[in-house]
Design a protein around this motif. Structure first.
Motif, PDB file in Angstrom:
ATOM      1  N   ASP A   8      28.626 109.048  -9.573  1.00  0.00           N
ATOM      2  CA  ASP A   8      29.665 109.558 -10.476  1.00  0.00           C
ATOM      3  C   ASP A   8      31.024 109.584  -9.782  1.00  0.00           C
ATOM      4  O   ASP A   8      32.045 109.187 -10.360  1.00  0.00           O
ATOM      5  CB  ASP A   8      29.307 110.963 -10.947  1.00  0.00           C
ATOM      6  N   GLU A  27      32.349 105.899  -9.161  1.00  0.00           N
ATOM      7  CA  GLU A  27      32.844 105.267 -10.385  1.00  0.00           C
ATOM      8  C   GLU A  27      34.187 105.857 -10.807  1.00  0.00           C
ATOM      9  O   GLU A  27      35.127 105.125 -11.160  1.00  0.00           O
ATOM     10  CB  GLU A  27      31.831 105.424 -11.517  1.00  0.00           C
ATOM     11  N   GLN A  28      34.306 107.173 -10.772  1.00  0.00           N
ATOM     12  CA  GLN A  28      35.561 107.828 -11.175  1.00  0.00           C
ATOM     13  C   GLN A  28      36.723 107.400 -10.280  1.00  0.00           C
ATOM     14  O   GLN A  28      37.794 107.032 -10.765  1.00  0.00           O
ATOM     15  CB  GLN A  28      35.400 109.342 -11.108  1.00  0.00           C
ATOM     16  N   GLU A  41      25.103 111.895  -8.299  1.00  0.00           N
ATOM     17  CA  GLU A  41      26.351 112.624  -8.049  1.00  0.00           C
ATOM     18  C   GLU A  41      27.345 111.762  -7.266  1.00  0.00           C
ATOM     19  O   GLU A  41      28.546 111.708  -7.585  1.00  0.00           O
ATOM     20  CB  GLU A  41      26.060 113.919  -7.284  1.00  0.00           C
TER      21      GLU A  41
END
Length: 352
Positions: free
Chosen positions: A269, A272-273, A266
């Motif tokens: 994620d 990276e975003q 999580e």
């Protein structure tokens, strides 16, 4: 410390195997000689083997007194590959191969599991099956993943799997083990900033990618300090910046590379975003563009609670409860994580 007498008796011969492996290090997916040594030893001890899983992996199959009839099984894993490093030791068993070295102790891991294998071959006072997993390519090759892709857990179903790593700095005679995340995910990024070259005396005629890169590096750290929860661990490290060919020329392109490490998917994620957004919008603010590549390598290594508690009990019976300590999580990565995603188990550190 309660060490099994027969293993103590075999200590010198097992140490000789370790020194032989240390002297002949092989890199990921190239461990042909090492696999031959492992296979020959297991065969000599009457242990059936399966070869070639994950390219160079070896699996030994040891049935207990019931011949494995109960259907219960556990896996014990050792990694067998070396690192692309030059060894400068001068002892007799130093690496004989330029640029290759067992610098992470996988020669020791292999020897340890062989010692266990020899003991199991003589003492089968247990029910079920022990699978001895000699895994290639831990050092960046994802050998555990490749063995799983080759159907290891389908061909050799097991209820639990355990791994161990030597840990310099932890006192000899101690084990470190705890439930939950113990090693981080390992991920790499590459960002190529496209500007417009110009003469350094006429910077207004170009779009300099260097200050864009500088802004980006600083902004990435706000993802750690301001976007993720303070209690969630995460590290962004820009470790390479390459640009320019002349002191008086503003370059067209600047390339940045580095790593990201987290203990949860999580958080990964999120990072990276946000990195992608920061990279794209920072470039836009300066009139530049960029390409953004993000490669997810090893996932976090997360120990299962029940198997961790079981292993802690076994360790305490050998070295005493006081010498089984909590494993402090490390941002290093380990591809045993793939096995723990597929089967319950635990990964521990051993003082060295």
């Amino acid at each position: 410390m309660k060490i099994i007498d027969s293993i103590l008796t075999d200590a010198a011969s097992i140490a000789a195997i370790r020194k032989d492996i240390h002297a002949h290090p092989e890199l990921c997916f190239q461990e042909v000689r090492t696999a031959d040594v492992v296979a020959q030893q297991l065969t000599d001890w009457g242990i059936p083997i399966h070869r070639g899983m994950g390219t160079t992996g070896v699996i030994g199959i040891v049935h207990g007194r019931d011949g494995g009839a109960c259907g219960r099984a556990v896996g014990l894993r050792a990694d067998i590959d070396a690192l692309p490093m030059q060894e400068f030791n001068t002892f007799a068993h130093a690496s004989k191969h330029q640029g290759k070295m067992h610098a992470c102790g996988h020669d020791g891991h292999t020897a340890m599991l062989l010692a266990a294998a020899k003991h199991f071959s003589k003492h089968r006072d247990f029910d079920g099956t022990v699978y001895l997993i000699f895994q290639p390519a831990e050092e960046g090759g994802g050998g555990a993943r490749e063995m799983i892709k080759d159907g290891m857990f389908e061909k050799f179903p097991m209820q639990a799997v355990f791994g161990m790593h030597n840990w310099p700095g932890l006192e000899v005679g101690k084990f470190a083990l705890s439930a939950g995340p113990v090693m981080a995910s390992s991920n790499e990024f590459k960002i190529t900033i496209h500007g417009k070259g110009s003469h350094a005396a006429l910077p207004h005629n170009g779009i300099d990618p260097v200050p864009v890169a500088c802004q980006m590096v600083q902004a990435f750290q706000t993802i750690i300090s301001r976007n993720k929860k303070p209690l969630d661990a995460g590290v962004i490290s820009v470790t390479m910046i390459h640009t320019g060919e002349a002191t008086n020329v503003v370059p067209d392109v600047c390339e940045m590379q580095g790593t990201v490490r987290t203990f949860s998917v999580e958080v990964l994620d999120l990072i990276e975003q946000r990195m992608r957004e920061v990279a794209q919008h920072t470039c836009a603010a300066f009139g530049a563009t960029c390409s953004f590549e993000f490669e997810r390598n090893y996932p976090p290594t997360v120990n299962h609670a029940a198997e961790t508690a079981f292993a802690q009990g076994v360790m305490a019976s050998v070295v005493g409860e006081a010498n089984v300590v909590e494993q402090e999580p490390t941002m290093g990565a380990e591809d045993f994580s793939y096995m723990l995603q597929a089967v319950p188990g635990a990964y521990c550190f051993m003082g060295n």
